[in-house]
Design an enzyme around this catalytic site. Structure first.
Site, PDB file in Angstrom:
ATOM      1  N   GLY A 189       0.850  -1.185   0.000  1.00  0.00           N
ATOM      2  CA  GLY A 189       0.000   0.000   0.000  1.00  0.00           C
ATOM      3  C   GLY A 189       0.884   1.232   0.000  1.00  0.00           C
ATOM      4  N   ALA A 190       1.061   1.830  -1.186  1.00  0.00           N
ATOM      5  CA  ALA A 190       1.972   2.978  -1.293  1.00  0.00           C
ATOM      6  C   ALA A 190       1.187   4.268  -1.451  1.00  0.00           C
ATOM      7  CB  ALA A 190       2.932   2.774  -2.457  1.00  0.00           C
ATOM      8  N   GLY A 192       2.013   4.870   3.274  1.00  0.00           N
ATOM      9  CA  GLY A 192       3.012   3.916   2.775  1.00  0.00           C
ATOM     10  C   GLY A 192       4.185   4.602   2.101  1.00  0.00           C
ATOM     11  N   ARG A 250      -9.939   7.078   6.008  1.00  0.00           N
ATOM     12  CA  ARG A 250     -11.171   7.732   6.453  1.00  0.00           C
ATOM     13  C   ARG A 250     -11.398   9.048   5.734  1.00  0.00           C
ATOM     14  NH1 ARG A 250     -12.027   8.749  12.542  1.00  0.00           N
ATOM     15  NH2 ARG A 250      -9.824   9.263  12.523  1.00  0.00           N
ATOM     16  N   ASN A 275     -11.657  -3.113   4.426  1.00  0.00           N
ATOM     17  CA  ASN A 275     -10.244  -3.246   4.762  1.00  0.00           C
ATOM     18  C   ASN A 275      -9.878  -4.655   5.231  1.00  0.00           C
ATOM     19  OD1 ASN A 275      -9.711  -0.717   3.918  1.00  0.00           O
ATOM     20  ND2 ASN A 275      -9.466   0.208   5.930  1.00  0.00           N
ATOM     21  N   VAL A 323      -0.986  -1.095   9.719  1.00  0.00           N
ATOM     22  CA  VAL A 323      -1.337   0.313   9.916  1.00  0.00           C
ATOM     23  C   VAL A 323      -2.800   0.564   9.514  1.00  0.00           C
ATOM     24  CG1 VAL A 323      -0.708   2.707   9.316  1.00  0.00           C
ATOM     25  CG2 VAL A 323       1.053   0.951   9.374  1.00  0.00           C
ATOM     26  N   ASN A 357      -6.650   0.788   9.194  1.00  0.00           N
ATOM     27  CA  ASN A 357      -7.703   0.904  10.223  1.00  0.00           C
ATOM     28  C   ASN A 357      -8.959   0.103   9.871  1.00  0.00           C
ATOM     29  OD1 ASN A 357      -6.868   2.571  12.417  1.00  0.00           O
ATOM     30  ND2 ASN A 357      -6.707   4.264  10.968  1.00  0.00           N
ATOM     31  N   HIS A 415      -6.993   1.863  19.238  1.00  0.00           N
ATOM     32  CA  HIS A 415      -6.721   3.083  18.477  1.00  0.00           C
ATOM     33  C   HIS A 415      -8.069   3.617  17.992  1.00  0.00           C
ATOM     34  CE1 HIS A 415      -4.703   5.958  16.043  1.00  0.00           C
ATOM     35  NE2 HIS A 415      -5.047   5.414  14.898  1.00  0.00           N
TER      36      HIS A 415
HETATM   37  N1  APR Z   1      -2.976  -4.218  -2.400  1.00  0.00           N
HETATM   38  C1  APR Z   1      -2.066  -3.202  -2.395  1.00  0.00           C
HETATM   39  N2  APR Z   1      -2.410  -1.911  -2.257  1.00  0.00           N
HETATM   40  C2  APR Z   1      -3.702  -1.618  -2.119  1.00  0.00           C
HETATM   41  C3  APR Z   1      -4.719  -2.607  -2.106  1.00  0.00           C
HETATM   42  C4  APR Z   1      -4.294  -3.957  -2.262  1.00  0.00           C
HETATM   43  N3  APR Z   1      -5.183  -4.950  -2.258  1.00  0.00           N
HETATM   44  N4  APR Z   1      -5.911  -1.982  -1.937  1.00  0.00           N
HETATM   45  C5  APR Z   1      -5.659  -0.666  -1.836  1.00  0.00           C
HETATM   46  N5  APR Z   1      -4.333  -0.440  -1.956  1.00  0.00           N
HETATM   47  C6  APR Z   1      -3.605   0.817  -1.897  1.00  0.00           C
HETATM   48  C7  APR Z   1      -4.266   1.961  -2.648  1.00  0.00           C
HETATM   49  O1  APR Z   1      -4.060   1.858  -4.046  1.00  0.00           O
HETATM   50  C8  APR Z   1      -3.574   3.160  -2.025  1.00  0.00           C
HETATM   51  O2  APR Z   1      -2.390   3.528  -2.725  1.00  0.00           O
HETATM   52  O3  APR Z   1      -3.539   1.286  -0.558  1.00  0.00           O
HETATM   53  C9  APR Z   1      -3.182   2.665  -0.629  1.00  0.00           C
HETATM   54  C10 APR Z   1      -3.874   3.407   0.489  1.00  0.00           C
HETATM   55  O4  APR Z   1      -3.382   4.686   0.481  1.00  0.00           O
HETATM   56  P1  APR Z   1      -4.238   5.989   0.846  1.00  0.00           P
HETATM   57  O5  APR Z   1      -5.595   5.878   0.244  1.00  0.00           O
HETATM   58  O6  APR Z   1      -3.409   7.172   0.541  1.00  0.00           O
HETATM   59  O7  APR Z   1      -4.450   5.837   2.421  1.00  0.00           O
HETATM   60  P2  APR Z   1      -3.437   6.272   3.572  1.00  0.00           P
HETATM   61  O8  APR Z   1      -3.718   7.653   3.986  1.00  0.00           O
HETATM   62  O9  APR Z   1      -2.062   5.899   3.188  1.00  0.00           O
HETATM   63  O10 APR Z   1      -3.950   5.320   4.749  1.00  0.00           O
HETATM   64  C11 APR Z   1      -3.767   3.916   4.655  1.00  0.00           C
HETATM   65  O11 APR Z   1      -3.619   3.661   7.029  1.00  0.00           O
HETATM   66  O12 APR Z   1      -3.895   5.186   8.737  1.00  0.00           O
HETATM   67  C12 APR Z   1      -4.506   4.167   8.004  1.00  0.00           C
HETATM   68  O13 APR Z   1      -6.871   4.699   8.046  1.00  0.00           O
HETATM   69  C13 APR Z   1      -5.722   4.638   7.235  1.00  0.00           C
HETATM   70  O14 APR Z   1      -6.480   2.449   6.649  1.00  0.00           O
HETATM   71  C14 APR Z   1      -5.814   3.601   6.160  1.00  0.00           C
HETATM   72  C15 APR Z   1      -4.352   3.249   5.885  1.00  0.00           C
END
Ligand code: APR
Length: 309
Positions: free
Chosen positions: A10-11, A15, A83, A96, A119, A121, A176
């Site tokens: 998850g980048a 990430g 969120r 999730n 990480v 949620n 959390h």
């Molecule tokens: N495999 C890999 N990556 C994925 C998958 C998957 N199956 N599903 C979603 N993703 C990626 C998305 O493409 C996105 O780049 O996960 C990333 C999530 O990033 P953001 O939407 O920017 O979320 P972020 O703010 O990084 O938060 C991620 O951490 O703090 C917690 O509540 C927050 O659950 C959330 C997580």
């Protein structure tokens, strides 16, 4: 360097910020980011172009193929939905869960010896989901939350008192979420209990702001949720694991009788070292603090039982 690979599934905001901080600190030879979104390759290239400027030797790889995580010492799961304003962490639960189960099964396949830091949620529940889906020993799966909540508490105290944030010891335990529990008796400034520096009313205000800090940031950002401080908190945990620092870090861990809990993930003070959670530290807690911690644990337990039903 240390011949280690650290991977991040998850980048997104958290990430990619984590990957960049790990590289800036040269905590591993290679940092791998895996995402379903191919833009991850662009993020990796962009970060690598900073190496001549920042002077780091860590190589950052971006991939949409999970096999890129093979042989990682630590894998961080941040994949999932974040969120948005008005959305609770619990709203994210089912979507999730599916994403974290998918990521966990790939970790089991490609990095069966890794320490896993969750990480996504709702945090404590997702750490439990990852533990079940990997089948790893409980020492090797943990969630990042207490580190962040404690950092927020320390920051607000440092602002109020004009103190160096590094001089403040602060501890936030429990789930959390809204039921997290700040521990004033274990919060100290220059070695003195926080109660000697602040009135109970001021302290309560700071504790409430700490509990609501995630939502405060969500409302200010308008899109997405906090990422700089979550990423920094992950890096603190990774560093303690890969350098076997054995730092006491509040994080979501699977209790095995400590504080009277078993088989549930909850924010507790844990010693993090090369094998993951080396030990959970049991501090004597005042009856009110223990009652709040019990309430927090019950909320997480209810969600876990709901998932199993
Ligand atoms: N495999 C890999 N990556 C994925 C998958 C998957 N199956 N599903 C979603 N993703 C990626 C998305 O493409 C996105 O780049 O996960 C990333 C999530 O990033 P953001 O939407 O920017 O979320 P972020 O703010 O990084 O938060 C991620 O951490 O703090 C917690 O509540 C927050 O659950 C959330 C997580």
């Amino acid at each position: 360097m240390n011949n280690m690979k650290i991977s991040i599934i998850g980048a997104g905001q958290v990430g990619s910020t984590t990957a960049f901080l790990l590289a800036l600190k040269e905590l591993a030879d290679e940092v791998v980011m895996v995402d379903i979104n191919p833009s991850v390759l662009g993020k990796a290239l962009d970060m690598n172009c900073c190496s001549p400027l920042e002077g780091f030797r860590t190589k950052i790889t971006g991939s949409t193929d999970y096999s890129a995580i093979s042989g990682s010492a630590v894998v961080v799961i941040t994949a999932g939905l974040a969120r948005t304003p008005g959305m609770s962490r619990e709203d994210l639960l089912l979507k999730n869960k599916e994403i974290v189960e998918g990521a966990a099964s790939k970790i089991k396949e490609f990095s069966p010896e890794a320490v896993v830091i969750v990480v996504t949620n709702p945090l404590d529940v997702m750490a439990y989901v990852a533990w079940k889906a990997t089948g790893f020993p409980k020492q090797r799966v943990m969630g990042m939350a207490g580190t962040l909540d404690s950092a927020r508490l320390k920051y607000f105290l440092s602002e109020e008192l004009g103190a160096n944030p590094r001089e403040i010891e602060g501890l936030v335990l429990g789930a959390h979420g809204d039921s997290m529990v700040a521990m004033p008796a274990l919060t100290k400034i220059g070695g003195k209990p926080v109660g000697q520096h602040l009135s109970p009313e001021k302290l309560q205000k700071i504790i409430s702001r700490t509990q609501n800090c995630g939502a405060e940031i969500v409302n200010l950002l308008k899109t997405g949720s906090a990422y700089y401080s979550p990423a920094s908190s992950v890096v603190t945990m990774v560093q303690s694991v890969i350098n076997d620092e054995r730092k006491v870090v509040p994080c979501s861990v699977c209790a095995d009788g400590e504080y009277g809990y078993s088989g549930i993930f909850l924010g507790l003070p844990a010693v993090l070292g090369k094998d993951g959670v080396e030990k959970i530290i049991e501090y004597p807690l005042a009856p009110e603090a223990k009652a709040l911690l019990n309430k927090s644990a019950e909320e997480t337990l209810k969600i876990i039982q709901g998932l199993a039903a």
